[in-house]
Design a protein around this motif. Structure first.
Motif, PDB file in Angstrom:
ATOM      1  N   SER A  75       3.523  -0.066   3.529  1.00 22.92           N
ATOM      2  CA  SER A  75       4.917  -0.278   3.156  1.00 22.92           C
ATOM      3  C   SER A  75       5.538  -1.348   4.042  1.00 22.92           C
ATOM      4  O   SER A  75       4.846  -1.982   4.844  1.00 22.92           O
ATOM      5  CB  SER A  75       5.697   1.030   3.304  1.00 22.92           C
ATOM      6  N   ASP A  98       8.927  -3.479   0.689  1.00 17.34           N
ATOM      7  CA  ASP A  98       8.159  -2.529  -0.102  1.00 17.34           C
ATOM      8  C   ASP A  98       7.855  -3.178  -1.447  1.00 17.34           C
ATOM      9  O   ASP A  98       8.786  -3.611  -2.157  1.00 17.34           O
ATOM     10  CB  ASP A  98       8.966  -1.242  -0.345  1.00 17.34           C
ATOM     11  N   TYR A 102       6.788   1.069  -4.490  1.00 17.27           N
ATOM     12  CA  TYR A 102       6.447   1.608  -3.176  1.00 17.27           C
ATOM     13  C   TYR A 102       7.733   1.924  -2.410  1.00 17.27           C
ATOM     14  O   TYR A 102       8.749   1.222  -2.562  1.00 17.27           O
ATOM     15  CB  TYR A 102       5.662   0.590  -2.362  1.00 17.27           C
ATOM     16  N   VAL A 245       5.220   5.989   1.140  1.00 17.85           N
ATOM     17  CA  VAL A 245       4.659   5.010   0.205  1.00 17.85           C
ATOM     18  C   VAL A 245       4.758   5.496  -1.234  1.00 17.85           C
ATOM     19  O   VAL A 245       5.110   4.735  -2.138  1.00 17.85           O
ATOM     20  CB  VAL A 245       3.183   4.729   0.577  1.00 17.85           C
ATOM     21  N   THR A 246       4.449   6.769  -1.453  1.00 20.54           N
ATOM     22  CA  THR A 246       4.340   7.300  -2.814  1.00 20.54           C
ATOM     23  C   THR A 246       5.512   8.187  -3.208  1.00 20.54           C
ATOM     24  O   THR A 246       5.410   8.936  -4.174  1.00 20.54           O
ATOM     25  CB  THR A 246       3.035   8.094  -2.960  1.00 20.54           C
ATOM     26  N   SER A 253       3.233   3.153  -7.807  1.00 24.49           N
ATOM     27  CA  SER A 253       2.899   2.491  -6.538  1.00 24.49           C
ATOM     28  C   SER A 253       1.408   2.160  -6.519  1.00 24.49           C
ATOM     29  O   SER A 253       0.994   1.069  -6.909  1.00 24.49           O
ATOM     30  CB  SER A 253       3.292   3.383  -5.356  1.00 24.49           C
ATOM     31  N   ARG A 254       0.594   3.102  -6.120  1.00 20.51           N
ATOM     32  CA  ARG A 254      -0.817   2.806  -5.879  1.00 20.51           C
ATOM     33  C   ARG A 254      -1.630   2.642  -7.167  1.00 20.51           C
ATOM     34  O   ARG A 254      -2.492   1.767  -7.248  1.00 20.51           O
ATOM     35  CB  ARG A 254      -1.415   3.881  -4.988  1.00 20.51           C
TER      36      ARG A 254
END
Length: 347
Positions: A75, A98, A102, A245-246, A253-254
């Motif tokens: 991030s 970000d 994210y 992050v999530t 995000s990922r």
């Protein structure tokens, strides 16, 4: 009666499949029930918000201004590769952000290589970084740098890619070479990347179902080298970082990062032209030769195809080499001052 049972069962199965394949909507920061907004943010051209963080010396007195692009499970807080001593010595201002979806940046369902390059350009403009700025991308953040070299090269004073993740389906890779590198990955990653490339609509399901192992990076079990394992102690707070992050959802995000990174690109990085024909800037790629996540044989091929790239290969280094002692100084002085790092000669 039997036909009715089959019909009802089929409908039930389809409904279950639809719910399993369809990712839940993101929990937008600042929305009702969503995570709070704590970061400074800018409003982008399409109404989305992009969260950022400023580091280093004050922007007004900085000699160099660098936009940092974080990696897959990171991030805007992920600037641990820098040390205050070298930042102050060189007079460097950093801004990290970000990526969409994210942390506290709004998701972008239309995110691609061009859109995030334009996000970076808007960030630089709204923060008044000037007509040109430097770019530093780590791991999957390196893929963003390729996009910026394609779409906003006129805004760059120089760029560095640290262990940039490659896409095995870039057209310029010889089939035998990309196949060799591909099969160096864990079997779970071979399958996860196939899904992200050939059936991106299955990415959420693949990485959340319990029948087959998810991508190792999603599961927090990437293919680390011995150097990586030794350096992990420097990266404390992994669970807290992952939660941030999530916090708006894994998918935006990922998972979307996987789909974009390993999907079909509209350009091949190996077709890019040197943006600094007058030697007013430079582009650097740093790679460890024991990186288990990014195969060194593909990075070497890219360096041969793009002779204007300054390629630095580090013997015995893994994917986390930027966190090793002395690497911050080497990376920044090479990019900003043109100094040569003794262990990083062109391969």
């Amino acid at each position: 009666m039997f036909n009715q049972i089959v019909a009802v069962s089929s409908i039930g199965f389809l409904a279950w499949a639809f719910r399993s394949l369809r990712p839940p909507p993101p929990t937008i920061c600042g929305s009702s029930g969503g995570p709070p907004v704590t970061a400074p943010r800018i409003k982008l051209r399409d109404g989305r918000y992009l969260a950022y963080k400023e580091h280093g010396v004050p922007k007004e007195t900085a000699k160099y201004k660098i936009v940092f692009v974080h990696g897959f499970s990171s991030s805007r807080h992920d600037l641990a590769i820098t040390t205050w001593k070298i930042v102050e010595e060189l007079g460097v201002y950093f801004v990290s952000f970000d990526k969409p979806g994210y942390g506290e940046s709004d998701p972008d369902p239309k995110r691609n290589r061009k859109s995030i390059a334009l996000d970076i350009e808007e960030l630089a403009d709204q923060l008044a970084l000037g007509s040109k700025f430097y770019l530093l991308g780590n791991s999957m953040g390196g893929q963003v740098v390729w996009g910026c070299l394609k779409y906003i090269p006129h805004r760059l004073a120089g760029a560095t890619l640290l262990a940039p993740v490659v896409n095995y389906w870039w057209p310029s890779f010889p089939a035998n070479l990309s196949e060799e590198a591909y099969y160096q990955q864990f079997p779970r990653d071979q399958w996860a990347l196939r899904v992200a490339h050939y059936a991106p609509w299955l990415t959420y399901w693949w990485n959340t179902q319990k029948w087959f192992p998810a991508a190792s990076a999603v599961a927090g079990k990437p293919k680390f080298s011995q150097q990586d394992i030794n350096l992990l102690s420097k990266l404390g707070g992994t669970e807290k970082q992952k939660a941030y992050v999530t916090q708006q959802g894994e998918y935006e995000s990922r998972h979307r990062n996987l789909m974009i990174g390993f999907g079909r690109w509209e350009f091949d990085p190996m077709d890019l032209k040197n943006p600094f024909l007058g030697n007013e800037g430079s582009v650097h790629v740093w790679q460890g030769d024991e990186d288990g996540i990014v195969p060194v044989i593909l990075q070497r091929y890219i360096a041969r195809k793009l002779p204007w790239i300054h390629y630095h290969e580090l013997p015995g280094a893994g994917h986390l080499f930027p966190f090793a002692d002395g690497m911050t100084e080497a990376i920044l002085k090479t990019l900003l001052l043109g100094e040569k790092y003794p262990a990083a000669e062109k391969n």
